[in-house]
Enzyme design. Structure first.
Site, PDB file in Angstrom:
ATOM      1  N   HIS A 104       0.956  -1.262   0.098  1.00  0.00           N
ATOM      2  CA  HIS A 104       0.019  -0.051   0.177  1.00  0.00           C
ATOM      3  C   HIS A 104       0.997   1.434  -0.031  1.00  0.00           C
ATOM      4  O   HIS A 104       2.204   1.426   0.198  1.00  0.00           O
ATOM      5  CB  HIS A 104      -0.911  -0.016   1.245  1.00  0.00           C
ATOM      6  CG  HIS A 104      -0.229   0.276   2.698  1.00  0.00           C
ATOM      7  ND1 HIS A 104       0.683  -0.676   3.074  1.00  0.00           N
ATOM      8  CD2 HIS A 104      -0.192   1.388   3.182  1.00  0.00           C
ATOM      9  CE1 HIS A 104       1.140  -0.037   4.098  1.00  0.00           C
ATOM     10  NE2 HIS A 104       0.842   0.964   4.365  1.00  0.00           N
ATOM     11  N   HIS A 269       4.892   0.041   0.090  1.00  0.00           N
ATOM     12  CA  HIS A 269       5.269  -0.791   1.014  1.00  0.00           C
ATOM     13  C   HIS A 269       4.087  -1.881   1.738  1.00  0.00           C
ATOM     14  O   HIS A 269       3.350  -1.701   1.620  1.00  0.00           O
ATOM     15  CB  HIS A 269       6.006  -0.068   2.139  1.00  0.00           C
ATOM     16  CG  HIS A 269       5.048   1.007   3.051  1.00  0.00           C
ATOM     17  ND1 HIS A 269       4.311   2.044   2.266  1.00  0.00           N
ATOM     18  CD2 HIS A 269       4.607   0.787   4.163  1.00  0.00           C
ATOM     19  CE1 HIS A 269       3.730   2.346   3.281  1.00  0.00           C
ATOM     20  NE2 HIS A 269       3.868   1.825   4.449  1.00  0.00           N
TER      21      HIS A 269
HETATM   22  C1  SIN Z   1       3.029   1.356   8.104  1.00  0.00           C
HETATM   23  O1  SIN Z   1       2.591   0.796   7.080  1.00  0.00           O
HETATM   24  O2  SIN Z   1       3.008   2.272   8.478  1.00  0.00           O
HETATM   25  C2  SIN Z   1       3.898   0.113   8.824  1.00  0.00           C
HETATM   26  C3  SIN Z   1       4.998  -0.362   8.316  1.00  0.00           C
HETATM   27  C4  SIN Z   1       5.667  -1.339   9.219  1.00  0.00           C
HETATM   28  O3  SIN Z   1       5.192  -1.513  10.334  1.00  0.00           O
HETATM   29  O4  SIN Z   1       6.683  -1.901   8.901  1.00  0.00           O
END
Ligand code: SIN
Length: 294
Positions: A104, A269
């Site tokens: 996302h 990510h």
């Molecule tokens: C997020 O998407 O803000 C969290 C990413 C993570 O916890 O690695």
């Protein structure tokens, strides 16, 4: 001035060496960090020791900070810090347990999504052999766009994607989840009807570099304006698969003291949920205001 970088074996995720983010950085150093961040989309600083105030102060140099939608998980006394954690204290989760467990771009469900986000690692889970768990994957949306065949680029340029927090929350409710996840889901349910669906360009132009970036945000992107549902689903699935090929991805294995800054236009990510209590993960996130995608 030139920063020293340790390059990742990926288009993004390079480490900036020799910078202590707890210090008040001079303008020239900051300008170089910002230039490097714009160029690569995801940068890493290791071995940091940051108070919440220092994290907020450094993050704010990139733009105003945003308060996360779910206020239950804001750090007491620091509304600009959103806690990502599976830890339960006094029977209550101290943070969002299942944040970002799919590919996302942060808050793609709002009209003006954030420019970037920063995550600072305070506790990192490990397996019995000492191997870090809870890695985060980052994929370059600009490298993915550039690698598309010309014909596909022509097909998708100008299309608009429909992002729906409501439909995402409803679909999420059908998934299996642990206790922490259920508590987070309850918070999402409370908010879902107050977040209207939003339409964004499927191909975004990066507001600072001018690069074209694919803007598909995992299960939140549920349709394409004016396209029959089946055709849109097929196209979105094809793009999701394309964007997350290993050649565009940096996988970050966390260490305590890591600080990662990512650009929500140039990268998507995905946080891996391969750990559970008593393996503890605790991160502090700051979120930097962005502009309306075009
Ligand atoms: C997020 O998407 O803000 C969290 C990413 C993570 O916890 O690695």
């Amino acid at each position: 001035m030139t920063l020293k970088l340790r390059y990742a074996d990926a288009p993004l995720g390079h480490e900036i060496l020799g910078v202590d983010l707890s210090q008040d950085l001079d303008d020239a150093t900051f300008a170089e960090i910002e230039r490097t961040f714009d160029q690569y989309g995801v940068v890493l600083f290791r071995d940091q020791q940051l108070t919440p105030r220092q994290q907020a102060d450094f993050s704010r140099r990139f733009g105003s900070l945003e308060k996360f939608l779910i206020d239950t998980f804001l750090l007491p006394g620091f509304p600009e810090i959103f806690v990502v954690s599976n830890i339960i204290e006094n029977g209550r989760p101290i943070g969002m347990a299942d944040a970002g467990r799919n590919w996302h771009s942060d808050m793609a469900f709002v009209e003006q999504p954030p420019r970037g986000s920063a995550l600072y690692a305070l506790e990192v889970p490990h397996d019995a052999a000492g191997v870090a768990l809870g890695d985060t994957l980052f994929a370059s949306t600009s490298a993915a766009y550039d690698a598309l065949p010309e014909e596909t680029r022509r097909r998708i340029d100008g299309l608009k994607v429909l992002n729906s927090y409501r439909i995402f929350t409803e679909r999420k409710a059908r998934q299996e989840m642990g206790d922490g996840g259920k508590k987070t889901q309850a918070e999402r349910e409370k908010n879902k009807d107050s977040v209207p669906d939003v339409i964004h360009p499927l191909v975004r132009t990066h507001p600072r570099t001018g690069r074209k970036c694919l803007y598909v945000s995992g299960p939140l992107s549920v349709g394409i304006v004016g396209m029959p549902e089946a055709e849109a689903d097929e196209l979105l699935d094809m793009l999701r698969e394309h964007m997350t090929q290993p050649r565009f991805v940096y996988r970050h294995s966390w260490r305590v003291g890591d600080f990662i800054l990512w650009d929500n236009c140039a990268a998507i990510h995905n946080a891996l949920g391969d750990y559970q209590l008593p393996q503890r993960r605790r991160m502090h996130r700051t979120t930097i205001e962005g502009t309306v995608p075009f």
